[in-house]
Structures are given as C-alpha cells and as structure tokens.
Design an enzyme around this catalytic site. Sequence first.
Site, PDB file in Angstrom:
ATOM      1  N   CYS A   1       0.267  -1.186  -0.015  1.00  0.00           N
ATOM      2  CA  CYS A   1      -0.017   0.236  -0.083  1.00  0.00           C
ATOM      3  C   CYS A   1       0.520   1.064   0.038  1.00  0.00           C
ATOM      4  CB  CYS A   1      -1.252  -0.011   1.423  1.00  0.00           C
ATOM      5  SG  CYS A   1      -1.672  -1.345   1.221  1.00  0.00           S
TER       6      CYS A   1
ATOM      7  N   HIS B   1      -4.101   6.735   0.972  1.00  0.00           N
ATOM      8  CA  HIS B   1      -4.391   6.094   0.275  1.00  0.00           C
ATOM      9  C   HIS B   1      -5.309   5.439   0.518  1.00  0.00           C
ATOM     10  CE1 HIS B   1      -3.886   1.370  -0.234  1.00  0.00           C
ATOM     11  NE2 HIS B   1      -4.092   1.163   1.184  1.00  0.00           N
TER      12      HIS B   1
ATOM     13  N   ASN C   1      -9.675  -0.675  -2.319  1.00  0.00           N
ATOM     14  CA  ASN C   1      -8.277  -0.476  -1.901  1.00  0.00           C
ATOM     15  C   ASN C   1      -8.113  -1.327  -2.997  1.00  0.00           C
ATOM     16  OD1 ASN C   1      -5.837  -0.432  -1.131  1.00  0.00           O
ATOM     17  ND2 ASN C   1      -6.748  -1.490   1.441  1.00  0.00           N
TER      18      ASN C   1
HETATM   19  O1  UT7 Z   1      -4.301  -1.088   2.865  1.00  0.00           O
HETATM   20  C1  UT7 Z   1      -3.296  -1.672   3.862  1.00  0.00           C
HETATM   21  C2  UT7 Z   1      -3.726  -0.687   5.367  1.00  0.00           C
HETATM   22  N1  UT7 Z   1      -5.226  -1.658   5.107  1.00  0.00           N
HETATM   23  C3  UT7 Z   1      -6.042  -1.580   6.145  1.00  0.00           C
HETATM   24  O2  UT7 Z   1      -5.541  -0.230   6.673  1.00  0.00           O
HETATM   25  C4  UT7 Z   1      -7.157  -1.885   6.778  1.00  0.00           C
HETATM   26  C5  UT7 Z   1      -7.507  -2.379   7.985  1.00  0.00           C
HETATM   27  N2  UT7 Z   1      -8.470  -2.712   8.700  1.00  0.00           N
HETATM   28  C6  UT7 Z   1      -9.729  -3.352   8.166  1.00  0.00           C
HETATM   29  O3  UT7 Z   1     -10.370  -1.584   7.368  1.00  0.00           O
HETATM   30  C7  UT7 Z   1     -11.358  -3.360   9.356  1.00  0.00           C
HETATM   31  O4  UT7 Z   1      -9.570  -3.548  10.434  1.00  0.00           O
HETATM   32  C8  UT7 Z   1     -11.661  -4.772   8.262  1.00  0.00           C
HETATM   33  C9  UT7 Z   1     -12.387  -3.480   7.693  1.00  0.00           C
HETATM   34  C10 UT7 Z   1     -10.463  -5.203   7.810  1.00  0.00           C
HETATM   35  C11 UT7 Z   1     -12.768  -5.006   9.659  1.00  0.00           C
HETATM   36  O5  UT7 Z   1     -13.463  -3.925   9.963  1.00  0.00           O
HETATM   37  P1  UT7 Z   1     -13.174  -4.746  11.656  1.00  0.00           P
HETATM   38  O6  UT7 Z   1     -13.845  -3.659  11.980  1.00  0.00           O
HETATM   39  O7  UT7 Z   1     -11.970  -4.394  12.448  1.00  0.00           O
HETATM   40  O8  UT7 Z   1     -14.122  -6.478  12.002  1.00  0.00           O
HETATM   41  P2  UT7 Z   1     -13.476  -7.207  12.840  1.00  0.00           P
HETATM   42  O9  UT7 Z   1     -12.656  -8.108  11.821  1.00  0.00           O
HETATM   43  O10 UT7 Z   1     -13.025  -6.897  13.955  1.00  0.00           O
HETATM   44  O11 UT7 Z   1     -14.917  -8.613  12.752  1.00  0.00           O
HETATM   45  C12 UT7 Z   1     -15.614  -8.024  13.958  1.00  0.00           C
HETATM   46  C13 UT7 Z   1     -16.418  -8.951  12.825  1.00  0.00           C
HETATM   47  C14 UT7 Z   1     -16.380 -10.503  12.884  1.00  0.00           C
HETATM   48  O12 UT7 Z   1     -17.427 -11.439  13.475  1.00  0.00           O
HETATM   49  P3  UT7 Z   1     -17.360 -11.530  15.148  1.00  0.00           P
HETATM   50  O13 UT7 Z   1     -16.333 -12.492  14.952  1.00  0.00           O
HETATM   51  O14 UT7 Z   1     -17.561 -10.747  15.472  1.00  0.00           O
HETATM   52  O15 UT7 Z   1     -18.639 -12.163  14.911  1.00  0.00           O
HETATM   53  C15 UT7 Z   1     -15.871 -10.727  11.243  1.00  0.00           C
HETATM   54  O16 UT7 Z   1     -15.759 -12.343  11.315  1.00  0.00           O
HETATM   55  O17 UT7 Z   1     -17.143  -9.071  10.835  1.00  0.00           O
HETATM   56  C16 UT7 Z   1     -16.875 -10.446  10.628  1.00  0.00           C
HETATM   57  N3  UT7 Z   1     -16.209 -10.134   9.357  1.00  0.00           N
HETATM   58  C17 UT7 Z   1     -17.661 -10.228   8.475  1.00  0.00           C
HETATM   59  N4  UT7 Z   1     -19.230  -9.924   8.496  1.00  0.00           N
HETATM   60  C18 UT7 Z   1     -19.597  -9.831   7.299  1.00  0.00           C
HETATM   61  C19 UT7 Z   1     -15.048  -9.885   8.853  1.00  0.00           C
HETATM   62  N5  UT7 Z   1     -15.703  -9.738   7.859  1.00  0.00           N
HETATM   63  C20 UT7 Z   1     -16.601  -9.630   7.342  1.00  0.00           C
HETATM   64  C21 UT7 Z   1     -17.599  -9.074   5.497  1.00  0.00           C
HETATM   65  N6  UT7 Z   1     -18.799  -9.184   6.165  1.00  0.00           N
HETATM   66  N7  UT7 Z   1     -16.892  -9.086   4.793  1.00  0.00           N
END
Ligand code: UT7
Length: 336
Positions: free
Chosen positions: A115, A263, A293
Amino acid sequence: MYNSKIAGLGYYVPEKVVTNDDLSKLMDTTDEWIQERTGIQERRHVEKKGGDTTTSMGVKAAKIAIDRAGIDKNEIDFIVFATLSPDYYFPGPGVLVQRDLGIKTVGALDVRNQCSGFVYAISVADQYIKSGMYNNVLVIGSEVHSKGLDMTTRGRNVSVIFGDGAGAAVLSREIDTSKGILSTHLHSEGQHAEELALLAPGMGGRWVNDIVSENDPEDTSYFPIMNGQFVFKNAVVRFSEVIMEGLGTNNLQPTDIDLLVPHQANLRISQFIQKKFGLGDDKVFNNIMKYGNTTAASIPIALTEAWEGGKVKEGDVVVLAAFGSGFTWGSVIIRW
Ligand code: UT7
C-alpha cells in the site's frame, strides 16, 4: 540541485463493476456491513480470462500520464513500477512496460512496498531527478487483486476490501526548488510483517512444489491474510506521524494543507485523519467508495481524479500519505 514535479497523471480501471450485493452472493456478507466498516460501495475486477493484467492497466494509465506531461514516450529516462500483484513472479512488470510502451532500453525498477508502494516509488523517482541524473521518470502503481482473493466466507475480511486498477505519474525536472516535491519520508517496521501478508509461494517457506504435492484443500497460505483491527490501529497512528513529519520538515502546519490524498485503505481511517488534523471535507480526497482499496494504485488513481476534478491548483500544498503491509508507511509533501 533540482526538484521534481508531477508533470502528468493518468489512471485506468477495468470496466467490470462488482457491487457489495454481488459479493454477498459469493460469501456471507452484506452491503450494510461493508459500507459501515469500510465505506466501500463497489470495486472493479478484471475479466477472469483474457482481461487486463497489472502491466496492461499500468501501460494504459502511463500513456495518459505521458500525453498529459506533453512529452514523447522516448523522453522517459527511467521506469519505477510499484505492485504486489505482478504478472509474473519474475521478471517484474517494469520491463514489460518498457516493452509494451515500445520505448528505448531505459532502466526499469520494481518496487514491492504494497500500500505504500506508490509513495516509495515517487520517493525513488524524486531522488533521481533531484540528483540531476534523469529528467523524466515514469512512476506506475497497478494491481490485480481479484484473481488472488479467497472469495468465500473464509476470506471475507480481506476480499471485500480490495479492487483492481492502475494509476501513473510522470515526474519531471523542476528548476524552481520552492515548487514540486518538497520532501518524502519513508518508514518500515518488519516486526509486523505477518499481520498483513501473502505467505506463499515463498522461497523461505512454502514453494509451489510444496503446495501442489500436499494438495491440501484447507491450505490457505496462497491467500492474503490480515489482522484487520491491529492494522487499523497502527494505520491511524503512522498516518498521523508521517504527515506531521513531512509538514514539520517544510515548516508547514496542518492548516497549510490544501489537499490530502491518503491511501484508500478504509474510509474510516481517512475520516479519523481528517478529524485529527481538523481538515474540511474539501481538503481530503476519497474515492474508496467506487474502487475499494487498490493498494499501490490507490494514491495515483485518487490524485488523478482530484486533479481532473480541478481540486489541485498551482501553489497548493498537496500531501500524499500511505500505510500498509510490511508494515511500511510514508508521506510526500508537494507544492503544486
Ligand atoms: O491497505 C492496507 C492497510 N489495510 C488497512 O488499513 C485495513 C485496516 N482494517 C480494517 O479496515 C478493518 O479492520 C476491516 C474493515 C478489515 C474489518 O473491520 P473490523 O471492524 O475491524 O471487523 P473485525 O475484523 O473485527 O470483524 C468483526 C466481525 C467478525 O465477526 P465476529 O467475530 O464479531 O462474529 C468478523 O468475522 O465481522 C465479521 N466480518 C464480516 N462480516 C460480514 C469480517 N468480515 C466480514 C464481512 N462481512 N466482509
């Protein structure tokens, strides 16, 4: 000593639009979840067979940038290509651009900083121009993510985020050193390499032979993995630090920023930075809603759209900033 300036910009994205609803037919996800957590509404994917490649998209973006720079393609002195998704494991796409543009046998360098790739690539190009070695350097960021993602519920935290596309810039010599690229700052912290990574195939671990011979249907080592919350927390801190570092070097304040092009990792990250620096909506450019992204392509696509939309004017302080896998991060401060 000279400065370099961005003399031409271009971008290209594949035609195929993939909405959040399209993804919800492949995996357990919803439009609501994706928009709420990331701001993304849709992204572009290349056609699976016979469609664009990382190189072909890069070349299309480059042609527009060269045209807008008002130079002949044979005035390009050097190519820098940033990607994490090259057409071939080797050689990298830089040489394919030299071939496909049909230009002289100039040097071609491939940058592997995910990135932060475009920011790293700009920094490299800037040094060559500052030193007087080159007049015009072509910088490309291009990615095909869609062919390498786990498009099942197992991979949903990664696969809903990433999209395909390319952006390019021609950097040219600027004699007035109060203008153009004023500074670049680059950082890395390899301690967190495996928090956002694609582990195989790799010579230090599992190579193609191992994957094929084991034939394990549960093997996911060739899909990208991300510890999303950890990456998010690091991103907001490093973005802020490296923007301040760049501003400080140039005796500038956040209030001097005319346009920040971050980014496009997650709309929530951009909004956090915007709030932290007290910037108005017109001072931060986001297009993650349309493209997701696109890693090394995200800044040049966004910068080109901002420029096309008249949001970048002569004399403006334009800030580029990135954070991603590595971890790597960096900033570019430009007086347009
Ligand atoms: O470009 C390089 C740098 N990258 C970044 O900066 C990305 C940084 N991270 C993020 O943008 C976020 O962490 C994400 C968008 C990837 C994820 O969001 P989050 O709020 O951190 O969600 P999480 O990973 O903590 O997951 C929360 C819940 C989980 O379920 P449980 O365990 O609470 O039941 C996941 O399994 O959301 C679930 N989940 C989804 N649900 C529906 C994860 N992905 C999805 C999805 N659809 N696509």
